[in-house]
Design a protein around this motif. Structure first.
Motif, mmCIF file in Angstrom:
data_model
loop_
_atom_site.group_PDB
_atom_site.id
_atom_site.type_symbol
_atom_site.label_atom_id
_atom_site.label_comp_id
_atom_site.label_asym_id
_atom_site.label_seq_id
_atom_site.Cartn_x
_atom_site.Cartn_y
_atom_site.Cartn_z
ATOM 1 N N LYS A 242 23.973 -20.036 1.196
ATOM 2 C CA LYS A 242 22.652 -20.307 0.635
ATOM 3 C C LYS A 242 21.578 -20.657 1.667
ATOM 4 O O LYS A 242 20.406 -20.352 1.466
ATOM 5 C CB LYS A 242 22.757 -21.458 -0.375
ATOM 6 C CG LYS A 242 23.739 -21.212 -1.506
ATOM 7 C CD LYS A 242 23.361 -20.001 -2.318
ATOM 8 C CE LYS A 242 24.331 -19.772 -3.483
ATOM 9 N NZ LYS A 242 24.001 -18.534 -4.242
ATOM 10 N N ILE A 243 21.944 -21.328 2.742
ATOM 11 C CA ILE A 243 20.952 -21.893 3.656
ATOM 12 C C ILE A 243 20.868 -21.142 4.975
ATOM 13 O O ILE A 243 19.801 -20.974 5.555
ATOM 14 C CB ILE A 243 21.264 -23.386 3.940
ATOM 15 C CG1 ILE A 243 21.513 -24.156 2.639
ATOM 16 C CG2 ILE A 243 20.150 -24.019 4.755
ATOM 17 C CD1 ILE A 243 20.315 -24.252 1.735
ATOM 18 N N TYR A 246 18.860 -15.525 4.674
ATOM 19 C CA TYR A 246 17.956 -15.286 3.550
ATOM 20 C C TYR A 246 18.413 -14.052 2.792
ATOM 21 O O TYR A 246 19.089 -13.172 3.322
ATOM 22 C CB TYR A 246 16.497 -15.170 4.008
ATOM 23 C CG TYR A 246 16.186 -14.110 5.030
ATOM 24 C CD1 TYR A 246 15.699 -12.863 4.658
ATOM 25 C CD2 TYR A 246 16.330 -14.371 6.398
ATOM 26 C CE1 TYR A 246 15.387 -11.895 5.600
ATOM 27 C CE2 TYR A 246 16.020 -13.414 7.352
ATOM 28 C CZ TYR A 246 15.547 -12.181 6.944
ATOM 29 O OH TYR A 246 15.240 -11.225 7.885
ATOM 30 N N TYR A 256 15.966 -20.278 -1.584
ATOM 31 C CA TYR A 256 16.595 -21.384 -0.860
ATOM 32 C C TYR A 256 15.849 -21.720 0.426
ATOM 33 O O TYR A 256 15.889 -22.862 0.884
ATOM 34 C CB TYR A 256 18.066 -21.067 -0.577
ATOM 35 C CG TYR A 256 18.954 -21.409 -1.749
ATOM 36 C CD1 TYR A 256 19.477 -22.691 -1.913
ATOM 37 C CD2 TYR A 256 19.236 -20.457 -2.733
ATOM 38 C CE1 TYR A 256 20.262 -23.024 -2.996
ATOM 39 C CE2 TYR A 256 20.023 -20.778 -3.835
ATOM 40 C CZ TYR A 256 20.531 -22.064 -3.957
ATOM 41 O OH TYR A 256 21.294 -22.399 -5.038
ATOM 42 N N TYR A 260 14.756 -25.418 0.418
ATOM 43 C CA TYR A 260 15.597 -26.185 1.334
ATOM 44 C C TYR A 260 15.359 -25.838 2.809
ATOM 45 O O TYR A 260 15.094 -26.719 3.626
ATOM 46 C CB TYR A 260 17.081 -25.970 0.996
ATOM 47 C CG TYR A 260 17.462 -26.478 -0.372
ATOM 48 C CD1 TYR A 260 17.670 -27.830 -0.604
ATOM 49 C CD2 TYR A 260 17.619 -25.595 -1.443
ATOM 50 C CE1 TYR A 260 18.018 -28.306 -1.860
ATOM 51 C CE2 TYR A 260 17.961 -26.055 -2.696
ATOM 52 C CZ TYR A 260 18.162 -27.402 -2.909
ATOM 53 O OH TYR A 260 18.492 -27.870 -4.147
ATOM 54 N N ASP A 321 21.675 -29.967 -4.401
ATOM 55 C CA ASP A 321 21.913 -28.693 -5.069
ATOM 56 C C ASP A 321 23.356 -28.650 -5.569
ATOM 57 O O ASP A 321 24.267 -29.199 -4.947
ATOM 58 C CB ASP A 321 21.667 -27.546 -4.087
ATOM 59 C CG ASP A 321 21.846 -26.187 -4.721
ATOM 60 O OD1 ASP A 321 20.910 -25.736 -5.402
ATOM 61 O OD2 ASP A 321 22.927 -25.584 -4.542
#
Length: 425
Positions: A242-243, A246, A256, A260, A321
């Motif tokens: 997720k982080i 992209y 995300y 974040y 999350d």
């Protein structure tokens, strides 16, 4: 003449009786053939057919003899947790115990041992919750937690999906075993390909606390389960998925990153540069990623794992999350009874048992488990987590442990890297 007249008068009745007897005799003869021959020709179709008898060992197939329960290390309060005698294996690399696959085959008629394993896990969970409760440090269960549950009424299934612990795979499985037509299942998969929770909303519901309490009291034979994962492995998986990268053509459009990634870099990048230097975020160093990111969807604007961990340390648990929020907060296993506790680290074996629990008559034998979001690096999960955790200090690791301590102890996980062993012996 009188005898002949009587014979003519009663002949039709005698003939009917003879025919009836012949029919009855032929029926019983055929039945005996059925009983002595192939059982698939069972005459009494009201009884369960042999291929429908719920026989979990056959559903599971070959298993492994040693339990996937992690070795639990006694803590400083001399509260020695139970350790199954079926498992003496320690994981290699960073020592995420419970992760190494057992290597002795289970006998197919030893499902009692597997049920005993479930009982061991539930007892460990209960003892840990009681211990934290007595010490006054058990986090309070928020009423909103019940909205995280998925209830499938037609199968009496209750499940808390722990994200990054095969949740997408099991959302698809619930769709498979639903009573919807195959055409409707295909339509839902195509429509909600990127939002699998919506895919099952047609035949499941997410209860509020009062509704769930009433449902759990009124409905008999509920099959509740949860799939858990080592907290540190799950944390790395959430970051990588997720982080660290992209998912849209343009970075600025990625959800995300906006929620974040961007804020994390804005808050912690200066400290990261002081710690690692500017070359750490160079393209030659994969922009700070321990392993190259597929499809090139990473650049220096995205957080490093160290920056992400600083964010996790500073974040309130209730605001995390769902992909890396501790299980104790998201699923509240200290207050919600889960009959079956499956370990992600042994999912390929244990999922066969779980399918036997959720679908004991094999009515949907065609439903297959297809693993979603697999690890494609070619590295073992232990080794992958090692690479990421090597960028952290001992203080970082201990701080993370304090956040996930209840999860670690409830589900029997431990951790070892260099001179750090958690829980501490």
């Amino acid at each position: 003449m009188a005898f002949v007249k009587k014979l003519i008068r009663y002949f039709p009745a005698v003939l009917v009786m003879v025919c009836v007897n012949l029919i009855v005799l032929s029926f019983y003869g055929y039945s005996s053939i059925l009983k002595s021959g192939d059982q698939t020709l069972c005459a009494n179709c009201l009884k369960p057919q042999p291929w429908h008898v719920p026989h979990v060992p056959e559903v599971m197939g070959p298993l492994k003899a040693t339990t996937p329960v992690a070795k639990v290390i006694p803590n400083n309060n001399n509260e020695t947790q139970s350790r199954s005698t079926r498992n003496q294996n320690n994981s290699e690399s960073i020592g995420l115990s419970g992760k190494k696959r057992p290597d002795k085959p289970w006998s197919v008629d030893q499902m009692d041992s597997f049920r005993g394993l479930m009982m061991d896990r539930k007892q460990l969970l209960s003892k840990t919750c009681d211990n934290f409760r007595r010490r006054g440090i058990l986090p309070r269960t928020r009423s909103s937690v019940y909205r995280n549950l998925i209830v499938m009424k037609e199968r009496k299934i209750v499940w808390c999906p722990v994200f990054k612990a095969s949740s997408t795979t099991w959302l698809h499985y619930l769709l498979d075993i639903s009573s919807l037509s195959q055409i409707e299942k295909t339509r839902l998969r195509e429509k909600y390909n990127n939002s699998p929770l919506n895919m099952i909303s047609k035949f499941t519901f997410r209860p509020v606390s009062s509704v769930y309490e009433r449902y759990s009291k009124e409905v008999k034979g509920i099959k509740s389960f949860i799939i858990v994962r080592h907290p540190f492995n799950r944390l790395v998986s959430a970051f990588r998925d997720k982080i660290e990268r992209y998912h849209t053509p343009e970075l600025k459009d990625d959800f995300y990153y906006k929620v974040y990634g961007g804020p994390i870099v804005g808050r912690f990048r200066k400290a990261a540069l002081r710690r690692f230097g500017s070359d750490f975020f160079s393209e030659a160093n994969h922009f700070g990623a321990p392993v190259p990111v597929s499809n090139g969807r990473r650049n220096a604007k995205l957080p490093s794992f160290w920056e992400f961990v600083q964010y996790v340390k500073a974040c309130r648990v209730s605001r995390m999350d769902e992909h890396f929020r501790p299980i104790y907060d998201f699923c509240s296993p200290c207050d919600i009874n889960y009959e079956t506790v499956i370990h992600f680290e042994n999912l390929s074996e244990e999922s066969k048992y779980l399918k036997g629990v959720l679908d004991p008559f094999g009515a949907t034998a065609e439903a297959q488990i297809e693993w979603a979001n697999p690890n494609l690096t070619g590295l073992k999960l232990d080794d992958l987590t090692t690479l990421y955790f090597q960028t952290l200090s001992s203080e970082d690791i201990i701080a993370l442990y304090k956040i996930y301590e209840l999860d670690m102890k409830m589900f029997g996980y431990s951790f070892h890297l260099k001179n750090i062993t958690l829980p501490q012996p």
